[in-house]
Design an enzyme around this catalytic site. Structure first.
Site, PDB file in Angstrom:
ATOM      1  N   GLY A  13       0.834  -1.211   0.000  1.00  0.00           N
ATOM      2  CA  GLY A  13       0.000   0.000   0.000  1.00  0.00           C
ATOM      3  C   GLY A  13       0.862   1.252   0.000  1.00  0.00           C
ATOM      4  N   ARG A  16       0.312   5.808  -1.683  1.00  0.00           N
ATOM      5  CA  ARG A  16      -0.320   7.021  -1.151  1.00  0.00           C
ATOM      6  C   ARG A  16      -0.256   6.997   0.378  1.00  0.00           C
ATOM      7  NH1 ARG A  16      -6.736   5.535  -2.020  1.00  0.00           N
ATOM      8  NH2 ARG A  16      -7.114   5.160   0.190  1.00  0.00           N
ATOM      9  N   ASN A  88       1.953  -2.222   5.496  1.00  0.00           N
ATOM     10  CA  ASN A  88       1.249  -0.952   5.692  1.00  0.00           C
ATOM     11  C   ASN A  88      -0.174  -0.966   5.129  1.00  0.00           C
ATOM     12  OD1 ASN A  88       1.053   2.200   5.763  1.00  0.00           O
ATOM     13  ND2 ASN A  88       0.739   1.636   3.614  1.00  0.00           N
ATOM     14  N   SER A 140      -2.325   0.296  14.920  1.00  0.00           N
ATOM     15  CA  SER A 140      -3.084   1.536  15.152  1.00  0.00           C
ATOM     16  C   SER A 140      -3.386   1.671  16.640  1.00  0.00           C
ATOM     17  CB  SER A 140      -4.405   1.476  14.387  1.00  0.00           C
ATOM     18  OG  SER A 140      -5.258   2.523  14.794  1.00  0.00           O
ATOM     19  N   TYR A 153     -11.886  -3.484  12.381  1.00  0.00           N
ATOM     20  CA  TYR A 153     -10.569  -2.832  12.235  1.00  0.00           C
ATOM     21  C   TYR A 153      -9.737  -3.006  13.516  1.00  0.00           C
ATOM     22  CZ  TYR A 153      -7.302   1.033  11.186  1.00  0.00           C
ATOM     23  OH  TYR A 153      -6.187   1.806  10.947  1.00  0.00           O
ATOM     24  N   ALA A 155      -9.977  -5.319  15.788  1.00  0.00           N
ATOM     25  CA  ALA A 155      -9.562  -6.723  15.933  1.00  0.00           C
ATOM     26  C   ALA A 155      -8.382  -7.020  15.004  1.00  0.00           C
ATOM     27  CB  ALA A 155     -10.732  -7.655  15.626  1.00  0.00           C
ATOM     28  N   LYS A 157      -6.146  -4.891  13.883  1.00  0.00           N
ATOM     29  CA  LYS A 157      -4.936  -4.180  14.305  1.00  0.00           C
ATOM     30  C   LYS A 157      -4.385  -4.740  15.622  1.00  0.00           C
ATOM     31  CE  LYS A 157      -4.594  -1.332  10.839  1.00  0.00           C
ATOM     32  NZ  LYS A 157      -3.449  -1.399   9.922  1.00  0.00           N
ATOM     33  N   ILE A 186      -3.903  10.203  11.662  1.00  0.00           N
ATOM     34  CA  ILE A 186      -2.930  10.781  10.738  1.00  0.00           C
ATOM     35  C   ILE A 186      -3.688  11.354   9.538  1.00  0.00           C
ATOM     36  CG2 ILE A 186      -0.851  10.314   9.359  1.00  0.00           C
ATOM     37  CD1 ILE A 186      -0.501   9.784  12.445  1.00  0.00           C
TER      38      ILE A 186
END
Ligand code: NAD
Length: 246
Positions: A13, A16, A88, A140, A153, A155, A157, A186
């Site tokens: 990823g 960007r 990432n 995160s 999300y 779970a 991370k 971010i």
């Protein structure tokens, strides 16, 4: 340095947002950098035009094991090594848990957690063969403390943190360090979808009263892959403006 001697870094990823900033830091450090993307065609094209031979860009859906296998087959054939892997790539699909269906659960776990498994599964044997490696998993703050509407999300991370610590233990003896970076909020496309009133509320809760930048996360990654961080493994490095302090 001749191309064949350059250490090789893969950033998933990486066309960007945070991934792009990481790729640029690593290019500046002299690594041969390979980035993957999935749907971001436009950004991939733009990055290719700007950085030309400094970067190799490959379309790879990391949630598909066969695509990850093809990627690593090609990289190992072309460069013969993988020194750094930055996991990432990540997605969100937010919904409160009582409204979330199994597809929405699996979609996020498949990219964020299973995708990282597929990449580590190929990178680690290659790193063990050469007695060196650096793996950074982008987790995160949400994986550390949970977040309303992000059960899938969070779970995924949190799963990355367990994976990080276990891989660190299993591979330390082979010169491989495995660490997690845990960004707070971010300023990237991922947070641009948050409604303005919610953004203001989040910023109020951040002790530094602002979102972080992709570059601030990238610099933490640059440190963790450097020789200065050679004795650091199995750790969570928080880049969160004080949002969580432990
Ligand atoms: P982004 O949405 O700007 O970038 C995500 C990247 O992942 C894109 O390049 C996209 O093409 C790629 N990607 C998505 N699905 C993929 C797939 N199946 N296969 C391959 N690539 C895929 O997001 P970002 O804000 O730059 O986030 C990068 C990472 O940092 C993510 O893992 C995210 O969870 C994490 N993170 C972001 C924040 C934040 O506030 N932005 C906070 C904490 C953690």
């Amino acid at each position: 340095m001749p191309v064949e001697e350059k250490p090789v870094a893969i950033v998933t990823g990486g066309v960007r947002g945070i991934g792009r900033a990481i790729a640029e830091e690593l290019i500046n450090e002299g690594y041969q950098v390979l980035v993957t993307y999935c749907h971001s065609e436009e950004q991939a094209e733009q990055m290719g035009k700007l950085l030309k031979e400094k970067v190799v860009i490959k379309r790879t859906d990391i949630s598909k094991q066969d695509e990850v296998d093809n990627l690593f087959d090609e990289v190992l054939k072309q460069f013969g090594r993988v020194d750094i892997l930055v996991n990432n790539a990540g997605i969100t699909h937010d919904k409160t848990f009582h409204k979330m269906d199994a597809n929405e659960w699996h979609e996020v776990i498949d990219v964020n957690l299973n995708g990282t498994f597929y990449c580590c599964n190929r990178a680690i044997p290659a790193m063990r063969d050469r007695n060196f490696g650096r793996i950074i998993n982008i987790s995160s703050v949400v994986g550390q403390k949970g977040n309303f509407g992000q059960a899938n999300y969070a779970a995924s991370k949190a799963g990355l943190l367990g994976l990080t610590k276990t891989l660190a233990l299993e591979n330390a003896v082979k010169g491989i360090t495995v660490n997690a970076v845990c960004p707070g909020f971010i300023d990237t496309d991922m947070v641009s979808v948050i409604p303005d009133n919610v953004k203001t509320k989040i910023q109020d809760d951040i002790p530094m009263k602002r979102f972080g930048t992709a570059k601030e996360v990238a610099r933490a990654v640059k440190f963790l892959v450097s020789s200065d961080a050679g004795y650091i493994t199995g750790q969570e490095l928080n880049v969160n403006g004080g949002l969580l302090t432990h």
